[in-house]
Design an enzyme around this catalytic site. Structure first.
Site, PDB file in Angstrom:
ATOM      1  N   LYS A 158       0.693  -1.048   0.040  1.00  0.00           N
ATOM      2  CA  LYS A 158       0.124   0.098  -0.054  1.00  0.00           C
ATOM      3  C   LYS A 158       0.980   1.380  -0.094  1.00  0.00           C
ATOM      4  O   LYS A 158       1.845   1.282   0.853  1.00  0.00           O
ATOM      5  CB  LYS A 158      -1.070   0.173   1.321  1.00  0.00           C
ATOM      6  CG  LYS A 158      -2.202   0.855   1.109  1.00  0.00           C
ATOM      7  CD  LYS A 158      -3.264   0.410   2.190  1.00  0.00           C
ATOM      8  CE  LYS A 158      -4.665   0.781   1.913  1.00  0.00           C
ATOM      9  NZ  LYS A 158      -5.380   0.381   2.954  1.00  0.00           N
ATOM     10  N   GLU A 193     -19.024  -5.508  10.249  1.00  0.00           N
ATOM     11  CA  GLU A 193     -20.010  -4.841  10.868  1.00  0.00           C
ATOM     12  C   GLU A 193     -21.020  -5.510  11.411  1.00  0.00           C
ATOM     13  O   GLU A 193     -21.550  -5.352  12.618  1.00  0.00           O
ATOM     14  CB  GLU A 193     -20.705  -3.679  10.328  1.00  0.00           C
ATOM     15  CG  GLU A 193     -19.638  -2.401  10.012  1.00  0.00           C
ATOM     16  CD  GLU A 193     -18.696  -2.621   8.842  1.00  0.00           C
ATOM     17  OE1 GLU A 193     -18.935  -3.594   7.984  1.00  0.00           O
ATOM     18  OE2 GLU A 193     -17.869  -1.738   8.571  1.00  0.00           O
ATOM     19  N   ARG A 236     -25.642  -2.184   6.922  1.00  0.00           N
ATOM     20  CA  ARG A 236     -25.370  -3.575   6.999  1.00  0.00           C
ATOM     21  C   ARG A 236     -25.616  -4.502   8.420  1.00  0.00           C
ATOM     22  O   ARG A 236     -25.930  -5.727   8.175  1.00  0.00           O
ATOM     23  CB  ARG A 236     -24.219  -4.241   6.213  1.00  0.00           C
ATOM     24  CG  ARG A 236     -22.921  -3.896   6.756  1.00  0.00           C
ATOM     25  CD  ARG A 236     -21.818  -4.476   5.829  1.00  0.00           C
ATOM     26  NE  ARG A 236     -22.012  -4.530   4.585  1.00  0.00           N
ATOM     27  CZ  ARG A 236     -21.144  -4.541   3.822  1.00  0.00           C
ATOM     28  NH1 ARG A 236     -19.990  -5.254   4.123  1.00  0.00           N
ATOM     29  NH2 ARG A 236     -21.191  -4.593   2.339  1.00  0.00           N
TER      30      ARG A 236
HETATM   31  C1  LIG Z   1     -18.458  -2.169   4.793  1.00  0.00           C
HETATM   32  C2  LIG Z   1     -17.484  -1.122   5.030  1.00  0.00           C
HETATM   33  N1  LIG Z   1     -16.952  -1.117   6.091  1.00  0.00           N
HETATM   34  C3  LIG Z   1     -15.772  -0.119   6.222  1.00  0.00           C
HETATM   35  C4  LIG Z   1     -15.408   0.549   4.948  1.00  0.00           C
HETATM   36  C5  LIG Z   1     -14.326   1.496   5.247  1.00  0.00           C
HETATM   37  N2  LIG Z   1     -13.304   1.032   4.567  1.00  0.00           N
HETATM   38  C6  LIG Z   1     -12.771   1.696   3.234  1.00  0.00           C
HETATM   39  S1  LIG Z   1     -11.513   0.895   2.386  1.00  0.00           S
HETATM   40  C7  LIG Z   1     -11.035  -0.051   3.764  1.00  0.00           C
HETATM   41  C8  LIG Z   1     -10.063  -0.975   3.932  1.00  0.00           C
HETATM   42  C9  LIG Z   1     -10.090  -1.862   2.773  1.00  0.00           C
HETATM   43  O1  LIG Z   1      -8.926  -2.835   2.967  1.00  0.00           O
HETATM   44  P1  LIG Z   1      -8.629  -3.680   1.718  1.00  0.00           P
HETATM   45  O2  LIG Z   1      -9.769  -4.280   1.183  1.00  0.00           O
HETATM   46  O3  LIG Z   1      -7.504  -4.626   2.312  1.00  0.00           O
HETATM   47  O4  LIG Z   1      -8.043  -2.588   0.336  1.00  0.00           O
HETATM   48  P2  LIG Z   1      -6.801  -1.793   0.474  1.00  0.00           P
HETATM   49  O5  LIG Z   1      -7.289  -0.325   1.091  1.00  0.00           O
HETATM   50  O6  LIG Z   1      -5.768  -2.604   1.574  1.00  0.00           O
HETATM   51  O7  LIG Z   1      -6.337  -1.831  -1.006  1.00  0.00           O
HETATM   52  C10 LIG Z   1     -12.247   0.211   4.648  1.00  0.00           C
HETATM   53  C11 LIG Z   1     -12.485  -0.602   6.064  1.00  0.00           C
HETATM   54  C12 LIG Z   1     -16.098   0.243   3.702  1.00  0.00           C
HETATM   55  N3  LIG Z   1     -15.806   0.870   2.773  1.00  0.00           N
HETATM   56  N4  LIG Z   1     -17.002  -0.805   3.786  1.00  0.00           N
HETATM   57 MG   LIG Z   2      -5.525  -4.547   2.074  1.00  0.00          MG
END
Ligand SMILES: Cc1ncc(C[n+]2csc(CCOP(=O)(O)OP(=O)(O)O)c2C)c(N)n1
Ligand SMILES: [Mg+2]
Ligand SMILES: CC(=O)[C@@H](O)[C@H](O)COP(=O)(O)O
Length: 674
Positions: free
Chosen positions: A287, A375, A403
């Site tokens: 990242k 969640e 959700r």
């Molecule tokens: C249901 C839900 N909960 C929380 C979020 C907030 N959120 C946005 S991106 C993220 C982290 C995502 O991690 P990952 O899937 O590993 O993607 P990366 O950012 O590491 O590429 C979160 C928790 C969301 N978008 N949807």
């Molecule tokens: Mg990730």
């Protein structure tokens, strides 16, 4: 091999990035030379010789740093997806092949490669490029919802439809992060996809080991083991000898693959495409890759940034100390509550920093739980904690609580459990657009028997209401506030009805009772001052606890000629509707006008502008009250739903609120009925 923006990778902090070699990290210029301007679609990309791809990747990284540092947005995730996105569009033929991005915050490179470089100067701005895929922007975009963990379910549906339509030559590729994979919905889809050998879906796992913080849980440990080549004695997560979790559930597994080596990625993706069976390609990425300030950002690798100086990675507006955000006020008070109430525990769904729980976690590590992007599990787990004598505080963004509605209803409220939901980003959020506006909670949670909702108007009320919520053990409570800085305190002139009562904020007469929900108290008090100049006497009140309706509000309504309610939530079905129902049930004929958000998907833009467009700024509130007082306009018919402003709608409510535009193509399926 990635094409890095040559900044010192060993840089311990953003400051060292200032020593960036000349002409590299974020020069602030628009790239007009090189390869990028020649890429107007995936076809142009596929025509590039492989030996030019690292150069292209470098240009894309500089483009991302330049543009996103100027507008704000998701920098870290997209820097990590550069080579992956290039390889995807070289191996698969979008839009005939469907490429679905989970959450969608990492789709900027996809947008750059599909003809939208020019839109990045207005990224996430009203009328500008969305920060997530958008069917109105491109036929290459499929899922607009930025709620995590949905992509694999879409893939399941897409492959079923391709099979039914006989399009067995078309591929479905779902790109999902390691964080999103911890969401229950993703695992439900894995259960289906792995059991369908004849219906091949290609899952590309973009594994950088992080959500915001490092991804948690047994799955994260398993992935860590898979990321480590071979098995060594000191390895805390030894690589499994037998089939890994994906293979055990019916998938072929290709990986781990270096997620920054385009050749290796293309090889794995071509192999996956040829397999013609469910397959997981495990790409290992970093990242923030290639930009020192992001790679070295210990907090979250610049997951989401505001406007910053690309040369140093420092926020541009750091000089002017902004007033405290609601999140920071909550964070501070949580450490007080944690010290005063040993029974209080805190739960986050992979967002300790963004929800303000990081300080609590540092102070009370044994009473803090990060459950991953989960969640529903967070709320049902809270129910378990409450059943056993704890008082959980579940902190999440309002939109993501949608959700977990059934868990709030049937796991918490049915058992009358003392769980407190702290919902940040409640109401209009702004640049993150329709799936991030937290505009549903007052209606959704307002339906739940025994659940109480508080909406603080300022910092003092936030602290008061948090303590009141924690002190309430007869059932669930909610404290909700927006993505904003808390305004100056608004003192009450009187409290009517005791500790749970209603604060009177101003009184100039009884022609109208103006009920303010949360931070809309400020605009309502300002509107009352304007109305006084128009000879209209108004009483402005803040109920603090907005659900259930306080009997004091009904008593006040009986002594005014009109009631107007203002909420940063849906105009129908929320607090205003509940107040109107309570007045009618009490036999009052006082007309009630509800001000709020339209039952539409509101597009991205600045919070203040979107609130004004919905008639929730002080000028619009003034106009609404004036119109209602002078014209004696009864309440309008129930909101007929989305669509053109209905007849008789108040001008403020009929203003366009930048609703989400329709898809660019017809209503037909992915890639058309070819
Ligand atoms: C249901 C839900 N909960 C929380 C979020 C907030 N959120 C946005 S991106 C993220 C982290 C995502 O991690 P990952 O899937 O590993 O993607 P990366 O950012 O590491 O590429 C979160 C928790 C969301 N978008 N949807
Ligand atoms: Mg990730
Ligand atoms: C993609 C996602 O869901 C979050 O990263 C979202 O962008 C929230 O951003 P804020 O924390 O700035 O509201």
């Amino acid at each position: 091999m990635s094409a890095d923006i040559a900044v010192p990778h060993a840089a311990p902090d953003a400051a060292s990035a200032a020593r960036t070699p000349t002409g590299l990290a974020g020069t602030g210029t628009t790239i007009t030379s090189g390869l990028l301007p020649r890429i107007n679609g995936p076809g142009d990309l596929r025509r590039l010789p492989p030996d030019r791809l690292p150069e292209l990747a470098g240009e894309i990284r500089r483009f991302l740093v330049d543009k996103v540092s100027a507008t704000g947005g998701h920098l870290g995730p997209n820097l990590g997806a550069v080579e992956l996105s290039i390889a995807l569009h070289r191996v698969f033929a979008s839009p005939r092949d469907a490429i679905v991005f989970d959450t969608g915050h990492q789709a900027y490179v996809h947008k750059i490669l599909t003809g939208r470089q020019g839109g990045f100067d207005r990224l996430r701005q009203a009328g500008g490029l969305s920060g997530y895929p958008s069917r109105a922007e491109s036929v290459h975009d499929i899922v607009e919802n930025s709620h995590a963990s949905t992509a694999l379910s879409y893939a399941d549906g897409l492959t079923r439809a391709f099979q039914l339509r006989g399009h067995t030559d078309r591929h479905v590729v779902a790109v999902i992060g390691d964080g999103a994979l911890t969401g229950g919905l993703a695992l439900e889809a894995v259960n289906n996809l792995g059991a369908a050998p004849g219906r091949p879906a290609i899952i590309v796992l973009n594994d950088n080991g992080r959500s915001y913080a490092p991804t948690v849980g047994g799955l994260a440990s398993h992935l860590a083991a898979l990321r480590r080549p071979g098995r060594d004695s000191g390895n805390p997560s030894p690589r499994p000898d037998g089939p890994n979790v994906f293979e055990s559930l019916g998938f072929s597994y290709l990986g781990p693959v270096d997620g920054h080596d385009i050749g290796a990625l293309e090889g794995a993706l071509r192999q996956a495409r040829a397999l013609r069976r469910p397959v997981v390609v495990h790409a290992v990425t970093v990242k923030g890759k290639g930009y020192g300030p992001a790679e070295n950002d210990r907090a979250d690798h610049m997951h989401g940034i505001g406007v910053l100086d690309p040369a140093t990675g420092r926020p541009r507006d750091a000089a002017g100390a902004a007033p405290p955000s609601w999140t920071s006020l909550f964070a501070d008070e949580m450490t007080v509550i944690g010290a005063e109430h040993p029974g209080v525990v805190a739960i986050t769904a992979a967002m300790p920093g963004p929800t303000g729980l990081a300080e609590f976690a540092a102070r009370f590590p044994d009473r803090f739980f990060d459950v991953g992007i989960a969640e529903q599990h967070a709320v049902a787990c809270a129910a378990g904690l409450a059943l056993n004598g704890m008082h959980p505080i579940v902190a999440m963004y309002a939109t993501f609580c949608n959700r977990a509605f059934d868990q709030a209803l049937m796991d918490v409220a049915l058992h009358r459990l003392p769980v407190t939901f702290v919902l940040d980003r409640a109401g209009i959020t702004g640049p993150d657009g329709p799936s991030h506006h937290g505009m549903w909670d007052l209606v959704l949670l307002g339906m739940i028997p025994g659940l109480r909702i508080a909406a603080p108007r300022d910092a003092t009320r936030l602290r008061e209401l948090l303590h009141e919520a924690v002190g309430h053990d007869g059932g669930p409570t909610v404290v909700r506030y927006p993505k904003a800085s808390a305004g100056p305190d608004i003192a009450a002139t009187r409290r009517l009805g005791g500790p749970d009562g209603v604060d009177v904020l101003s009184h100039t007469g009884d022609q109208a009772l103006l009920v303010a929900v949360g931070p809309l108290a400020g605009p309502c008090v300002a509107a009352a001052a304007q109305l006084r100049h128009h000879g209209v006497g108004v009483t402005v009140v803040d109920p603090r606890w907005v659900t259930p309706v306080s009997p004091v509000l009904v008593e006040l309504a009986a002594t005014h000629h009109l009631v107007v309610t203002a909420e940063d939530g849906l105009r129908t079905g929320g607090v205003g509707t509940a107040i109107a129902t309570a007045c009618a049930d009490a036999g009052l004929t006082t007309p009630v006008r509800t001000l709020g958000l339209p039952r539409e998907f509101v597009g991205h833009g600045e919070r203040a502008h979107l609130l004004a467009a919905a008639g929730l700024d002080h000028r619009s509130i003034t106009a609404s009250v004036l119109e209602a007082v002078h014209l004696g306009v009864p309440d309008r018919p129930a909101d007929p739903g989305p669509g053109p402003a209905h007849a008789g709608a108040h001008p403020a409510a009929s203003r366009p609120t930048a609703p989400v535009p329709a898809p660019a193509r017809g209503a037909g399926p992915i890639g058309g009925w070819s």
